[in-house]
Structures are given as C-alpha cells and as structure tokens.
Write a protein that holds these residues in place. Structure first.
Motif, PDB file in Angstrom:
ATOM      1  N   SER A   1       0.823  -1.209   0.000  1.00 10.69           N
ATOM      2  CA  SER A   1       0.000   0.000   0.000  1.00 10.69           C
ATOM      3  C   SER A   1       0.859   1.262   0.000  1.00 10.69           C
ATOM      4  O   SER A   1       0.335   2.356  -0.004  1.00 10.69           O
ATOM      5  CB  SER A   1      -0.920  -0.009   1.218  1.00 10.69           C
ATOM      6  N   GLU A   2       2.163   1.100   0.003  1.00  4.20           N
ATOM      7  CA  GLU A   2       3.053   2.236   0.022  1.00  4.20           C
ATOM      8  C   GLU A   2       2.999   2.991  -1.304  1.00  4.20           C
ATOM      9  O   GLU A   2       2.647   2.446  -2.332  1.00  4.20           O
ATOM     10  CB  GLU A   2       4.499   1.780   0.265  1.00  4.20           C
ATOM     11  N   SER A   3       3.386   4.240  -1.238  1.00  3.03           N
ATOM     12  CA  SER A   3       3.508   5.012  -2.477  1.00  3.03           C
ATOM     13  C   SER A   3       4.964   4.975  -2.921  1.00  3.03           C
ATOM     14  O   SER A   3       5.891   5.052  -2.112  1.00  3.03           O
ATOM     15  CB  SER A   3       3.031   6.443  -2.275  1.00  3.03           C
ATOM     16  N   ILE A   4       5.143   4.836  -4.220  1.00  3.45           N
ATOM     17  CA  ILE A   4       6.474   4.674  -4.792  1.00  3.45           C
ATOM     18  C   ILE A   4       6.717   5.773  -5.810  1.00  3.45           C
ATOM     19  O   ILE A   4       5.846   6.085  -6.618  1.00  3.45           O
ATOM     20  CB  ILE A   4       6.608   3.305  -5.482  1.00  3.45           C
ATOM     21  N   LEU A   5       7.917   6.321  -5.776  1.00  2.00           N
ATOM     22  CA  LEU A   5       8.342   7.290  -6.774  1.00  2.00           C
ATOM     23  C   LEU A   5       9.415   6.631  -7.638  1.00  2.00           C
ATOM     24  O   LEU A   5      10.442   6.182  -7.132  1.00  2.00           O
ATOM     25  CB  LEU A   5       8.910   8.540  -6.099  1.00  2.00           C
ATOM     26  N   PHE A   6       9.150   6.553  -8.929  1.00  2.59           N
ATOM     27  CA  PHE A   6      10.101   6.015  -9.900  1.00  2.59           C
ATOM     28  C   PHE A   6      10.714   7.195 -10.653  1.00  2.59           C
ATOM     29  O   PHE A   6       9.985   8.035 -11.178  1.00  2.59           O
ATOM     30  CB  PHE A   6       9.402   5.083 -10.892  1.00  2.59           C
ATOM     31  N   VAL A   7      12.041   7.233 -10.726  1.00  3.24           N
ATOM     32  CA  VAL A   7      12.733   8.329 -11.387  1.00  3.24           C
ATOM     33  C   VAL A   7      13.705   7.750 -12.411  1.00  3.24           C
ATOM     34  O   VAL A   7      14.633   7.026 -12.052  1.00  3.24           O
ATOM     35  CB  VAL A   7      13.509   9.199 -10.373  1.00  3.24           C
ATOM     36  N   ASP A   8      13.456   8.060 -13.673  1.00  6.69           N
ATOM     37  CA  ASP A   8      14.332   7.588 -14.748  1.00  6.69           C
ATOM     38  C   ASP A   8      14.146   8.505 -15.939  1.00  6.69           C
ATOM     39  O   ASP A   8      13.018   8.910 -16.234  1.00  6.69           O
ATOM     40  CB  ASP A   8      13.993   6.145 -15.127  1.00  6.69           C
TER      41      ASP A   8
ATOM     42  N   CYS B   1      15.437  14.497 -11.945  1.00  6.90           N
ATOM     43  CA  CYS B   1      15.621  14.493 -10.498  1.00  6.90           C
ATOM     44  C   CYS B   1      15.013  15.727  -9.850  1.00  6.90           C
ATOM     45  O   CYS B   1      14.428  15.643  -8.769  1.00  6.90           O
ATOM     46  CB  CYS B   1      17.106  14.391 -10.157  1.00  6.90           C
ATOM     47  N   LYS B   2      15.130  16.886 -10.506  1.00  7.46           N
ATOM     48  CA  LYS B   2      14.572  18.115  -9.929  1.00  7.46           C
ATOM     49  C   LYS B   2      13.051  18.026  -9.806  1.00  7.46           C
ATOM     50  O   LYS B   2      12.470  18.482  -8.826  1.00  7.46           O
ATOM     51  CB  LYS B   2      14.997  19.331 -10.743  1.00  7.46           C
ATOM     52  N   LYS B   3      12.404  17.414 -10.779  1.00  9.60           N
ATOM     53  CA  LYS B   3      10.957  17.205 -10.680  1.00  9.60           C
ATOM     54  C   LYS B   3      10.642  16.195  -9.577  1.00  9.60           C
ATOM     55  O   LYS B   3       9.625  16.312  -8.889  1.00  9.60           O
ATOM     56  CB  LYS B   3      10.399  16.727 -12.012  1.00  9.60           C
ATOM     57  N   ALA B   4      11.517  15.215  -9.412  1.00  8.92           N
ATOM     58  CA  ALA B   4      11.330  14.225  -8.348  1.00  8.92           C
ATOM     59  C   ALA B   4      11.382  14.893  -6.971  1.00  8.92           C
ATOM     60  O   ALA B   4      10.611  14.537  -6.078  1.00  8.92           O
ATOM     61  CB  ALA B   4      12.389  13.133  -8.454  1.00  8.92           C
ATOM     62  N   VAL B   5      12.261  15.875  -6.821  1.00  8.33           N
ATOM     63  CA  VAL B   5      12.351  16.599  -5.548  1.00  8.33           C
ATOM     64  C   VAL B   5      11.021  17.291  -5.244  1.00  8.33           C
ATOM     65  O   VAL B   5      10.516  17.230  -4.115  1.00  8.33           O
ATOM     66  CB  VAL B   5      13.523  17.610  -5.571  1.00  8.33           C
ATOM     67  N   THR B   6      10.425  17.906  -6.241  1.00  8.61           N
ATOM     68  CA  THR B   6       9.116  18.545  -6.054  1.00  8.61           C
ATOM     69  C   THR B   6       8.063  17.511  -5.669  1.00  8.61           C
ATOM     70  O   THR B   6       7.269  17.742  -4.751  1.00  8.61           O
ATOM     71  CB  THR B   6       8.691  19.285  -7.337  1.00  8.61           C
ATOM     72  N   THR B   7       8.066  16.378  -6.342  1.00  7.74           N
ATOM     73  CA  THR B   7       7.113  15.310  -6.010  1.00  7.74           C
ATOM     74  C   THR B   7       7.322  14.838  -4.578  1.00  7.74           C
ATOM     75  O   THR B   7       6.351  14.613  -3.849  1.00  7.74           O
ATOM     76  CB  THR B   7       7.268  14.131  -7.001  1.00  7.74           C
TER      77      THR B   7
ATOM     78  N   GLY C   1      21.552   9.624  -9.770  1.00  3.69           N
ATOM     79  CA  GLY C   1      20.641   8.990  -8.823  1.00  3.69           C
ATOM     80  C   GLY C   1      21.212   8.949  -7.419  1.00  3.69           C
ATOM     81  O   GLY C   1      20.483   9.091  -6.439  1.00  3.69           O
ATOM     82  N   THR C   2      22.534   8.786  -7.306  1.00  3.92           N
ATOM     83  CA  THR C   2      23.128   8.775  -5.969  1.00  3.92           C
ATOM     84  C   THR C   2      23.042  10.158  -5.323  1.00  3.92           C
ATOM     85  O   THR C   2      22.835  10.257  -4.112  1.00  3.92           O
ATOM     86  CB  THR C   2      24.592   8.274  -6.001  1.00  3.92           C
ATOM     87  N   GLU C   3      23.162  11.205  -6.117  1.00  4.01           N
ATOM     88  CA  GLU C   3      22.986  12.561  -5.566  1.00  4.01           C
ATOM     89  C   GLU C   3      21.547  12.758  -5.097  1.00  4.01           C
ATOM     90  O   GLU C   3      21.304  13.327  -4.024  1.00  4.01           O
ATOM     91  CB  GLU C   3      23.355  13.613  -6.611  1.00  4.01           C
ATOM     92  N   LEU C   4      20.593  12.299  -5.896  1.00  3.22           N
ATOM     93  CA  LEU C   4      19.182  12.398  -5.512  1.00  3.22           C
ATOM     94  C   LEU C   4      18.921  11.613  -4.233  1.00  3.22           C
ATOM     95  O   LEU C   4      18.273  12.107  -3.304  1.00  3.22           O
ATOM     96  CB  LEU C   4      18.278  11.901  -6.642  1.00  3.22           C
ATOM     97  N   LEU C   5      19.437  10.399  -4.167  1.00  2.52           N
ATOM     98  CA  LEU C   5      19.197   9.566  -2.981  1.00  2.52           C
ATOM     99  C   LEU C   5      19.904  10.120  -1.748  1.00  2.52           C
ATOM    100  O   LEU C   5      19.411   9.956  -0.628  1.00  2.52           O
ATOM    101  CB  LEU C   5      19.589   8.119  -3.252  1.00  2.52           C
TER     102      LEU C   5
ATOM    103  N   HIS D   1       0.100   2.759  -5.818  1.00  4.18           N
ATOM    104  CA  HIS D   1       0.061   4.214  -5.823  1.00  4.18           C
ATOM    105  C   HIS D   1       1.472   4.678  -6.176  1.00  4.18           C
ATOM    106  O   HIS D   1       2.386   4.578  -5.353  1.00  4.18           O
ATOM    107  CB  HIS D   1      -0.369   4.724  -4.449  1.00  4.18           C
ATOM    108  N   ALA D   2       1.654   5.156  -7.400  1.00  5.81           N
ATOM    109  CA  ALA D   2       3.003   5.464  -7.867  1.00  5.81           C
ATOM    110  C   ALA D   2       3.063   6.801  -8.586  1.00  5.81           C
ATOM    111  O   ALA D   2       2.076   7.258  -9.162  1.00  5.81           O
ATOM    112  CB  ALA D   2       3.491   4.350  -8.798  1.00  5.81           C
ATOM    113  N   TYR D   3       4.242   7.384  -8.521  1.00  2.50           N
ATOM    114  CA  TYR D   3       4.559   8.616  -9.225  1.00  2.50           C
ATOM    115  C   TYR D   3       5.724   8.315 -10.155  1.00  2.50           C
ATOM    116  O   TYR D   3       6.560   7.453  -9.861  1.00  2.50           O
ATOM    117  CB  TYR D   3       4.977   9.717  -8.237  1.00  2.50           C
ATOM    118  N   PHE D   4       5.804   9.053 -11.249  1.00  2.69           N
ATOM    119  CA  PHE D   4       6.832   8.814 -12.260  1.00  2.69           C
ATOM    120  C   PHE D   4       7.422  10.152 -12.681  1.00  2.69           C
ATOM    121  O   PHE D   4       6.679  11.048 -13.083  1.00  2.69           O
ATOM    122  CB  PHE D   4       6.233   8.104 -13.482  1.00  2.69           C
TER     123      PHE D   4
END
Length: 119
Positions: free
Chosen positions: A2-9, A35-41, A61-65, A28-31
């Motif tokens: 039931s977790e929400s997942i963010l996929f970034v690629d 990376c900058k859009k992922a930060v907003t999400t 991806g390591t910088e984002l993580l 429940h997922a976001y795509f």
C-alpha cells in the motif's frame, strides 16, 4: 503493497516499464523523468519508496538519494543502475545512501522481489 512509490528515470522505456509494473499491482506510484521534478514530487506527496536511475541528465541517482536520505530519512532508497561497480555507486551503497541496489537490466520479477521487501 500500500506504500507510495516514486520512480525516477530519464528513459521513457524505463518509465513505461515502471508504469506497467505499478498498474499490474495496482500501486500508488509517481513517475518523474528528472531528479529536480522528483524533488518537487517528494516535497508535495507522501512517498514511502523511491527507485532512481543512476545516470540522469540533471543529477545522478546517488545525488538524488543522498538528498532523500538527509531530507526524508524514512523513505526507502533503491538505485537502479547498470554501473553498480562505479566508485560513486559503491561508495553510496557503503555509506547507506543506497539501501538496495537493483542492477540493470532487470525484469518485473526482479523489481517485485526488491519492492516486496519494503511492504
């Protein structure tokens, strides 16, 4: 799950792969493709797990993580990459920035097995 997942690629084929996965399991997922859009999400939604590609155009991806680890420490962090032996990736795994490494290429079963650990 039931977790929400963010996929970034930044590759459309991978985002479509993730969409297929999320649809198959009614997640429940976001795509995001940047990376900058992922930060907003991340700032605007409750995210439980993030799966990020390593080689991206606006940051790695390591910088984002690393940002996620500091700003959202409760989010589980998965790095998907074909460069698992690169020094940056190895260091990120060793210092806990990356909690799970998902080597590319992978299939739906591989993705399921990794995400199933975070239920």
């Amino acid at each position: 799950m039931s977790e929400s997942i963010l996929f970034v690629d930044d590759e459309d084929i991978m985002l479509n792969f993730y969409r297929t996965y999320a649809s198959s399991f009614n997640l429940h997922a976001y795509f995001e493709s940047e990376c900058k859009k992922a930060v907003t999400t991340l700032q605007e939604n409750k995210i439980d797990v993030i799966v990020a590609d390593h080689n991206m155009s606006d940051m790695t991806g390591t910088e984002l993580l690393a940002y996620v680890k500091l700003s959202f420490p409760g989010i589980k962090r998965i790095l998907a990459t074909g460069f698992e032996g690169s020094p940056e990736v190895v260091e990120a795994v060793q210092n806990g920035t990356v909690e799970h490494l998902l080597p590319k290429p992978f299939n739906l079963r591989d993705l399921f097995n990794v995400l199933d650990q975070y239920k």
